[in-house]
Scaffold this motif. Sequence first.
Motif, short mmCIF file in Angstrom:
data_model
loop_
_atom_site.label_atom_id
_atom_site.label_comp_id
_atom_site.label_asym_id
_atom_site.label_seq_id
_atom_site.Cartn_x
_atom_site.Cartn_y
_atom_site.Cartn_z
N TYR A 102 64.06 62.72 8.47
CA TYR A 102 64.95 61.91 7.66
C TYR A 102 64.37 61.63 6.27
CZ TYR A 102 68.54 61.16 11.15
OH TYR A 102 69.58 61.35 12.02
N THR A 103 63.06 61.56 6.16
CA THR A 103 62.44 61.39 4.85
C THR A 103 62.73 62.59 3.97
OG1 THR A 103 60.67 60.00 5.73
CG2 THR A 103 60.26 61.08 3.62
N ALA A 104 62.59 63.79 4.54
CA ALA A 104 62.86 65.01 3.79
C ALA A 104 64.34 65.12 3.41
CB ALA A 104 62.44 66.23 4.61
N LEU A 105 65.21 64.77 4.33
CA LEU A 105 66.64 64.88 4.07
C LEU A 105 67.11 63.87 3.02
CD1 LEU A 105 67.88 65.42 7.74
CD2 LEU A 105 68.02 67.09 5.88
N LYS A 106 66.51 62.67 3.04
CA LYS A 106 66.91 61.64 2.06
C LYS A 106 66.70 62.12 0.64
CE LYS A 106 66.49 57.25 4.54
NZ LYS A 106 65.71 56.00 4.69
N ALA A 107 65.63 62.89 0.42
CA ALA A 107 65.33 63.37 -0.93
C ALA A 107 66.41 64.31 -1.45
CB ALA A 107 63.97 64.07 -0.93
N LEU A 108 67.19 64.93 -0.55
CA LEU A 108 68.25 65.85 -0.96
C LEU A 108 69.51 65.14 -1.42
CD1 LEU A 108 68.43 68.68 1.76
CD2 LEU A 108 67.61 68.88 -0.59
N ILE A 109 69.76 63.98 -0.84
CA ILE A 109 71.08 63.37 -0.97
C ILE A 109 71.18 62.56 -2.26
CG2 ILE A 109 72.85 62.03 0.19
CD1 ILE A 109 71.84 64.60 1.64
N ASP A 110 71.88 63.14 -3.22
CA ASP A 110 72.08 62.52 -4.52
C ASP A 110 73.36 61.68 -4.50
OD1 ASP A 110 71.65 61.88 -7.15
OD2 ASP A 110 71.35 63.94 -7.82
N VAL A 111 73.66 61.08 -5.64
CA VAL A 111 74.92 60.32 -5.78
C VAL A 111 76.09 61.27 -5.53
CG1 VAL A 111 76.32 58.95 -7.36
CG2 VAL A 111 73.83 58.75 -7.41
N ASP A 112 77.10 60.79 -4.84
CA ASP A 112 78.31 61.57 -4.51
C ASP A 112 78.01 62.74 -3.58
OD1 ASP A 112 79.81 59.89 -6.14
OD2 ASP A 112 79.52 61.15 -7.89
N CYS A 113 76.90 62.65 -2.83
CA CYS A 113 76.57 63.67 -1.84
C CYS A 113 76.57 63.02 -0.45
CB CYS A 113 75.19 64.28 -2.11
SG CYS A 113 75.09 65.23 -3.63
N ALA A 114 76.76 63.87 0.57
CA ALA A 114 76.77 63.37 1.94
C ALA A 114 75.95 64.29 2.83
CB ALA A 114 78.20 63.27 2.47
N LEU A 115 75.30 63.67 3.81
CA LEU A 115 74.64 64.42 4.88
C LEU A 115 75.47 64.22 6.14
CD1 LEU A 115 72.23 65.98 6.17
CD2 LEU A 115 71.21 63.73 6.63
N LEU A 116 75.88 65.33 6.77
CA LEU A 116 76.63 65.28 8.03
C LEU A 116 75.70 65.67 9.17
CD1 LEU A 116 78.94 65.24 5.97
CD2 LEU A 116 80.22 66.80 7.45
N VAL A 117 75.66 64.85 10.21
CA VAL A 117 74.86 65.15 11.39
C VAL A 117 75.77 65.15 12.61
CG1 VAL A 117 72.66 64.34 10.46
CG2 VAL A 117 74.20 62.72 11.58
N ALA A 118 75.33 65.85 13.67
CA ALA A 118 76.23 66.20 14.77
C ALA A 118 76.10 65.32 16.00
CB ALA A 118 76.02 67.67 15.15
N GLN A 119 75.58 64.11 15.84
CA GLN A 119 75.47 63.24 17.01
C GLN A 119 76.86 62.89 17.55
OE1 GLN A 119 73.27 61.26 14.33
NE2 GLN A 119 71.31 61.31 15.36
N HIS A 120 76.98 62.88 18.88
CA HIS A 120 78.27 62.70 19.54
C HIS A 120 78.23 61.48 20.44
CE1 HIS A 120 76.14 64.60 22.85
NE2 HIS A 120 75.85 65.62 22.04
#
Length: 438
Positions: A102-120
């Motif tokens: 999650y630390t690595a992924l947070k660095a990707l997510i800029d303003v107006d961006c979204a991270l989608l994950v597949a938890q059900h």
Amino acid sequence: MLLSSSFIAAQLNSPCLSRVYVGYSGGVDSHVLLHLCASIVDLKHKITAVYVHHGLQPEADNWAKHCQHTACELGIDFKMLRVDASPKHGESPEEAARNARYTALKALIDVDCALLVAQHREDQLETVLLQLFRGGGLRGLSGMPETMAFGQGVLLRPLLNVAKQDIDDYARVQQLRWIEDPSNAQNDYDRNYLRNDILPLLKQRWPALDKTVSRSAAHCASAEILITQIARQWFSSVFNADDNTLLLSQLQAFEASQQQHIIRAWFQQLALKMPAQAFVQRIFQEVIHARQNSDPILAGQGISIRRYRDKLYCLKHSPQPLLADFIWPNTITSIALGDNRTLSCVPASSGIPVEYWRNAKIVVRFRVKCEKISLPARVDHHSLKNLFQEAGIPPWDRLMLPFIYLDDKLAAVGDKWISSDFYSETNESIRLVLRALQ
């Protein structure tokens, strides 16, 4: 439920998103999510599939190639992130991998961006049960939210209310090829043990368990939001924003149960991990209710809780450096103190005359004892100890204050006081400013 691209599109405000990252491990759940997203015409050009390489499995390199190949087949961008998932002190391997990811992924997510994950829905069931077994409170029993702030953007879980069976059915109908992680069959981790051995038995008796527990989690989340809103109001009357402390006299005016919520709101304000109930109890027993003439310290979770006069302090665990005395060249306007702070001289309408500053030998010293100083508009000399007490400066902060000597005479104490021997009210003066580096 019949999964479709329209189901995903209905949950996304895609016109407002400049980029959509899909967490893609190669497993069936994330593959289905990626396939559904890639089927949305208006979204496809915005998607990047992200594979996080933990380096924990010998097959990880091959999994990365599989994920890249799948993304290429779907006509979407692909990105691999390598992380160090080695556990830190007090972390489980599972927690270390999650934190690194999650630390690595947070660095990707800029303003107006979204991270989608597949938890059900069954992931939600496992999360809530694990929190229950660990004695979690309302926050833990609320499970995972469908939407949350993440990085500078947002994290979305569009499959959170979808049954695992529906995901597997979609994968078979679409003839998808996915990776089976062999570690999922091992019961070393609590989640795997719950998933492999316990939940199948529970579902024999209560087939709709994933639905009912998810509904309970939603009730808990609603209650948590309400309590948090009320606790923030209590907290605002106790919190001192100048130094991030709690005013003890104000705190103790509340009932005991309310005080605990205020402590938790304090941790949230300071962006700290929520404290365990036992740690909160120790804050009250060992610090707040300690003898008045004592200097109690409670260390844990990478912080120290301390009390001074009417304030409760939360200090990050960083050993105070033994700062050495040094000469400050008078041609330099700002210096680093070696403890993540800077000391600068800035132009001022009153203070130390610029001419004196430029021609003096300037020495910065630390941990000065038994020194006295005369102050402008005050009679006699004052001991530093008395000045510190008068200003309410805690003992641990006094140790870090720089003392500035001009030609071997004490001229200033940090940015707190200037000696009357060096003070002038001419426009050609300087004052000292002490700042913490961001």
